[in-house]
Enzyme design. Structure first.
Site, PDB file in Angstrom:
ATOM      1  N   GLU A 312     -37.398 -20.471  -2.404  1.00 58.19           N
ATOM      2  CA  GLU A 312     -38.613 -20.345  -2.669  1.00 58.19           C
ATOM      3  C   GLU A 312     -39.458 -19.039  -3.138  1.00 58.19           C
ATOM      4  O   GLU A 312     -40.891 -18.669  -2.678  1.00 58.19           O
ATOM      5  CB  GLU A 312     -39.551 -20.763  -1.690  1.00 58.19           C
ATOM      6  CG  GLU A 312     -39.186 -22.344  -0.507  1.00 58.19           C
ATOM      7  CD  GLU A 312     -39.989 -22.791   0.397  1.00 58.19           C
ATOM      8  OE1 GLU A 312     -40.486 -23.721   0.701  1.00 58.19           O
ATOM      9  OE2 GLU A 312     -40.020 -21.539   0.927  1.00 58.19           O
TER      10      GLU A 312
HETATM   11  C1  TNX Z   1     -39.571 -24.327   4.815  1.00 56.08           C
HETATM   12  S1  TNX Z   1     -36.716 -24.427   2.703  1.00 56.08           S
HETATM   13  C2  TNX Z   1     -39.113 -23.108   4.178  1.00 56.08           C
HETATM   14  C3  TNX Z   1     -39.446 -21.656   4.804  1.00 56.08           C
HETATM   15  C4  TNX Z   1     -40.683 -22.813   5.977  1.00 56.08           C
HETATM   16  C5  TNX Z   1     -40.225 -23.696   6.875  1.00 56.08           C
HETATM   17  C6  TNX Z   1     -41.427 -24.585   7.240  1.00 56.08           C
HETATM   18  C7  TNX Z   1     -36.924 -23.379   2.870  1.00 56.08           C
HETATM   19  C8  TNX Z   1     -35.247 -22.534   2.914  1.00 56.08           C
HETATM   20  N1  TNX Z   1     -37.598 -22.568   3.709  1.00 56.08           N
HETATM   21  O1  TNX Z   1     -40.017 -20.864   4.269  1.00 56.08           O
HETATM   22  O2  TNX Z   1     -40.813 -21.687   7.063  1.00 56.08           O
HETATM   23  O3  TNX Z   1     -40.110 -24.864   4.895  1.00 56.08           O
HETATM   24  O4  TNX Z   1     -41.009 -26.279   7.502  1.00 56.08           O
END
Ligand code: TNX
Length: 501
Positions: A312
């Site tokens: 992300e």
């Molecule tokens: C996605 S998917 C994230 C996290 C968040 C989470 C909350 C991924 C690798 N990262 O940064 O904490 O969703 O559900």
């Protein structure tokens, strides 16, 4: 006969009449390599029995059928310590419980640990269901067991809110009960930096006590981290530490002004948005930062794997993202570790053997990059968010949790087939499964276990037991004793209504 334990062993049969009486058990090690698993079994067994269980080495040529003895032996070629467990596909064990003694054998220390966890689970069940002191017996049984997947992990987010060493210790014990063998620690994010480093003490000085809402900060010293790693190893669990780069980096940017093009550190972040922060490839301090933090992390971590995050990074262009990820990967490889990263890193060039952690649950996104990465020697760790993100709410009225990947009941955490997640992958390309618990809504150990249990048990059986041998109602019956057993240790899960369906 069904064995009353989770995860359900692959093969077992009744084998005797009365079973093994629980009084006067003693552990007998047949070789030195069995001593670590035996010592942990002694500690845990003494705890549940409420009295010290003796442990001794077998005398040469001892017949091996002494009344009350629990023999532990390793009959394979010598292998390195259990910190390498995820690479070992030989995690199986044989456990034979007769009416007068028990024998546990494995080819590796990892397998022996799993056998001791099964033994303890049988003891716990016998203690919970026996009618009186003199009556308690282990079922006489012959078990031949091995896991479906080599890597059965839990990703624990201690960055959004901090979790104390003691809480991590409790998580490790629960993981061992469920035959999980990898604890992935998410040690940095926008809200906090949780591991003190010799190269950059400012990281924890400035970002160690920050957190979501600001209330639950903290960080691990090197000694704390060593304590966690040792507690894990004693249970046959490998720790895979993660610093998340190049996104999810507000805590680093806050602590180290030089990482920012303006030279000004941003404020500490206490919200729960994702995707806004980033490192800057052109910033002179960035390369040294990546070198230092991953070199330090690899140096203090005895396990084979180091996780670089990579998820992300929504404000980074593709080229700069790949450049920063490739730098981080190279530092891990230079430190003689195997890199792990979230699925987005498949856009970069990956060293052979890199583990790519797939978290998506829409098969429409990214499989081409994943397939290309696999063709270049990567392996895939499956964490489909709609089944394994245990920070999702159970239902709309759950007091804790998020819901971006949907709600996950205990039954939904159980009734799925890993091969359906990325159907085009060969099973050999899949190193295993990992559940994740993100910390945005977690303020205490009680919050953590409310979300984890019983879904972590459901996940563990998906990862260990072939789908053809699993069924929901059997699991729901078997997990009830575990929930009671954990409650007796002060660990409360959630009695998800689907357990009664
Ligand atoms: C996605 S998917 C994230 C996290 C968040 C989470 C909350 C991924 C690798 N990262 O940064 O904490 O969703 O559900």
């Amino acid at each position: 006969m069904t064995l009353p334990i989770v995860p359900l062993p692959r093969q077992y049969e009744a084998h005797g009449a009365t079973g093994l009486p629980l009084q006067h058990l003693m552990i007998v090690v047949l070789d030195e390599a069995s001593l670590p698993a035996a010592t942990t079994l002694q500690r845990r067994l003494s705890g549940v029995m409420g009295s010290d269980v003796p442990l001794r080495a077998a005398a040469p040529g001892e017949p091996g059928e002494e009344h009350g003895a629990v023999y532990l032996g390793i009959d394979g070629p010598p292998v390195p310590s259990s910190t390498t467990a995820p690479d070992v596909s030989e995690q199986g064990y044989h456990l034979e419980v007769t009416d007068s003694y028990a024998t546990l054998q494995a080819e590796t220390p990892a397998g022996l640990h799993h056998g001791t966890h099964t033994f303890l689970n049988l003891v716990n069940h016998a203690l919970a269901s026996g009618t009186g002191d003199g009556q308690r017996h282990l079922p006489a049984t012959r078990i031949v067991d091995q896991p479906r997947f080599a890597w059965r992990g839990l990703s624990l987010d201690v960055a959004r809110n901090f979790l104390e060493v003691a809480t991590v210790g409790t998580v490790l014990e629960v993981m061992a009960d469920l035959q999980l063998n990898v604890l992935h620690l998410h040690l940095s994010d926008d809200q906090g930096w949780r591991l003190q480093l010799p190269s950059h003490p400012e990281l924890t000085q400035h970002s160690g006590t920050t957190s979501v809402t600001g209330a639950h900060g903290g960080f691990y010293t090197q000694a704390d981290f060593a304590e966690i790693v040792a507690a894990a190893a004693a249970l046959g669990i490998t720790v895979v530490p993660e610093f998340d780069v190049p996104g999810h980096t507000n805590a680093a940017l806050h602590a180290l002004p030089d990482l920012n093009p303006s030279g000004q550190a941003p404020a500490a972040y206490t919200g729960i948005d994702v995707g806004f922060s980033r490192l800057h490839a052109q910033q002179p301090a960035t390369s040294a930062f990546l070198h230092d933090v991953f070199t330090d992390l690899a140096a203090i971590s005895p396990g084979n794997y180091v996780h670089i995050g990579g998820d992300e990074a929504h404000t980074l262009g593709a080229d700069e993202y790949a450049e920063l990820v490739e730098q981080a990967l190279a530092h891990v490889v230079a430190a003689a570790k195997t890199p792990v990263g979230w699925q987005e890193i498949a856009a970069a060039e990956l060293p052979r053997g890199t583990v790519v952690q797939y978290w998506n649950h829409h098969a429409t996104q990214a499989p081409d990059q994943i397939a290309t990465a696999v063709a270049h020697g990567a392996r895939v760790l499956l964490s489909p968010a709609n089944r394994t993100y245990l920070d999702m709410k159970y239902a709309s009225d759950s007091p804790l949790g998020l819901d971006w990947a949907g709600h996950i009941t205990a039954r939904q955490a159980y009734e799925w087939e890993p091969a359906d997640v990325l159907p085009e992958l060969e099973e050999e390309a899949v190193i295993g499964l990992e559940a994740a618990i993100w910390g945005e809504t977690i303020r205490s150990e009680a919050d953590l276990f409310y979300l984890l249990l019983p879904r972590l048990a459901a996940f563990a059986e998906v990862a260990w037991t072939p789908t053809a041998l699993r069924n929901w109602s059997g699991f729901a019956d078997r997990v009830e004793t575990f929930l009671q057993q954990w409650e007796s240790r002060g660990i409360s899960g959630y009695r998800c209504p689907t357990l009664a369906q």
